[in-house]
Design an enzyme around this catalytic site. Structure first.
Site, mmCIF file in Angstrom:
data_model
loop_
_atom_site.group_PDB
_atom_site.id
_atom_site.type_symbol
_atom_site.label_atom_id
_atom_site.label_comp_id
_atom_site.label_asym_id
_atom_site.label_seq_id
_atom_site.Cartn_x
_atom_site.Cartn_y
_atom_site.Cartn_z
ATOM 1 N N GLY A 47 0.839 -1.192 0.000
ATOM 2 C CA GLY A 47 0.000 0.000 0.000
ATOM 3 C C GLY A 47 0.873 1.240 0.000
ATOM 4 O O GLY A 47 2.079 1.163 0.254
ATOM 5 N N GLN A 52 3.167 10.007 1.678
ATOM 6 C CA GLN A 52 4.483 9.381 1.528
ATOM 7 C C GLN A 52 5.220 9.863 0.292
ATOM 8 O O GLN A 52 6.438 9.676 0.196
ATOM 9 C CB GLN A 52 4.346 7.849 1.469
ATOM 10 C CG GLN A 52 3.916 7.233 2.802
ATOM 11 C CD GLN A 52 3.832 5.721 2.704
ATOM 12 O OE1 GLN A 52 2.833 5.177 2.272
ATOM 13 N NE2 GLN A 52 4.892 5.037 3.090
ATOM 14 N N CYS A 101 7.251 -0.520 6.453
ATOM 15 C CA CYS A 101 6.735 0.684 5.800
ATOM 16 C C CYS A 101 7.789 1.200 4.840
ATOM 17 O O CYS A 101 8.975 1.241 5.182
ATOM 18 C CB CYS A 101 6.402 1.750 6.853
ATOM 19 S SG CYS A 101 5.732 3.268 6.146
ATOM 20 N N LEU A 102 7.350 1.601 3.655
ATOM 21 C CA LEU A 102 8.294 2.125 2.668
ATOM 22 C C LEU A 102 8.966 3.407 3.164
ATOM 23 O O LEU A 102 10.026 3.766 2.674
ATOM 24 C CB LEU A 102 7.570 2.375 1.344
ATOM 25 C CG LEU A 102 7.044 1.120 0.639
ATOM 26 C CD1 LEU A 102 6.154 1.502 -0.526
ATOM 27 C CD2 LEU A 102 8.176 0.217 0.180
ATOM 28 N N HIS A 143 -2.923 0.725 8.623
ATOM 29 C CA HIS A 143 -1.570 1.224 8.415
ATOM 30 C C HIS A 143 -1.582 2.403 7.436
ATOM 31 O O HIS A 143 -0.990 3.460 7.704
ATOM 32 C CB HIS A 143 -0.670 0.095 7.896
ATOM 33 C CG HIS A 143 0.732 0.518 7.576
ATOM 34 N ND1 HIS A 143 1.826 0.073 8.275
ATOM 35 C CD2 HIS A 143 1.209 1.376 6.624
ATOM 36 C CE1 HIS A 143 2.911 0.646 7.772
ATOM 37 N NE2 HIS A 143 2.572 1.436 6.763
ATOM 38 N N GLU A 144 -2.259 2.215 6.296
ATOM 39 C CA GLU A 144 -2.251 3.268 5.269
ATOM 40 C C GLU A 144 -2.977 4.525 5.751
ATOM 41 O O GLU A 144 -2.509 5.646 5.522
ATOM 42 C CB GLU A 144 -2.864 2.763 3.963
ATOM 43 C CG GLU A 144 -2.074 1.646 3.279
ATOM 44 C CD GLU A 144 -0.591 1.925 3.169
ATOM 45 O OE1 GLU A 144 -0.198 3.089 2.979
ATOM 46 O OE2 GLU A 144 0.191 0.963 3.289
ATOM 47 N N HIS A 147 -1.169 6.987 7.881
ATOM 48 C CA HIS A 147 -0.323 7.977 7.199
ATOM 49 C C HIS A 147 -1.071 9.291 6.985
ATOM 50 O O HIS A 147 -0.443 10.341 6.823
ATOM 51 C CB HIS A 147 0.134 7.443 5.834
ATOM 52 C CG HIS A 147 1.263 6.451 5.913
ATOM 53 N ND1 HIS A 147 2.521 6.785 6.358
ATOM 54 C CD2 HIS A 147 1.327 5.134 5.604
ATOM 55 C CE1 HIS A 147 3.311 5.718 6.311
ATOM 56 N NE2 HIS A 147 2.609 4.700 5.855
HETATM 57 NI NI NI Z 1 3.564 2.820 5.529
#
Ligand code: NI
Length: 178
Positions: A47, A52, A101-102, A143-144, A147
């Site tokens: 995701g 981000q 997480c990216l 999680h998404e 953000h």
């Molecule tokens: Ni993330």
């Protein structure tokens, strides 16, 4: 195809509360979604949220409709564009699971999340979305959407004995993160 730079933890832009999208079905929104898709695909992520890539809007994309090779036991999460989301926990039950997480590359941690969840919002055309989900699907959404309120998963970790480097915790796993 535009693979955008993914901001890393420490960047103040990841700590903002994102703004709601006001206009749907616009070229600007389509371009943003294309960049999110391209960037998520290139990073093999589960995701990605607009903040981000430095965009201060309540937009997330997640899922693939296919089994993610990095989460082979997880149920398939359908590819979803979710805009202006509202999350409502269904019940008090929590579930622990590993997350990456990216924006926090190279690390993983165990995060407690609400097990069952209703999420509402809109797709890119402004059509309403209203789903009840559980398990991995619910985890990805939480999680998404975190953000969008300036939260990164390490802020949710309670037990730091289960937080560390992916290469140490899971030798052999590829080094992509999501
Ligand atoms: Ni993330």
């Amino acid at each position: 195809m535009t693979v955008r730079e993914i901001l890393k933890m420490g960047d103040e832009r990841l700590l903002r509360v994102a703004q709601p999208v006001k206009a749907f079905n616009t070229p600007e929104l389509q371009a943003l979604l294309k960049d999110l898709d391209d960037t998520m695909l290139a990073a093999n992520g589960a995701g990605l949220a607009a903040p981000q890539i430095g965009v201060d809007l309540q937009v997330v994309v997640f899922g693939s409709g296919e089994v993610n090779p990095r989460y082979p036991d997880a149920l398939v999460v359908p590819y979803t564009v979710l805009i202006n989301p509202v999350l409502t926990p269904l019940g008090d039950e929590e579930e622990e699971g590993w997350e990456g997480c990216l924006s926090v590359p190279g690390l993983r941690g165990v995060v407690p999340r609400c097990k069952r969840l209703r999420y509402q919002g809109f797709d890119e055309k402004g059509q309403p979305i209203d789903r009840r989900v559980e398990g991995f699907h619910a985890r990805v959404v939480q999680h998404e959407c975190d953000h969008l309120i300036g939260k990164l998963y390490p802020m949710r970790v309670r037990d730091f004995s289960r937080f560390g480097y992916t290469e140490v915790l899971f030798p052999g796993l590829d080094d992509a993160d999501d």
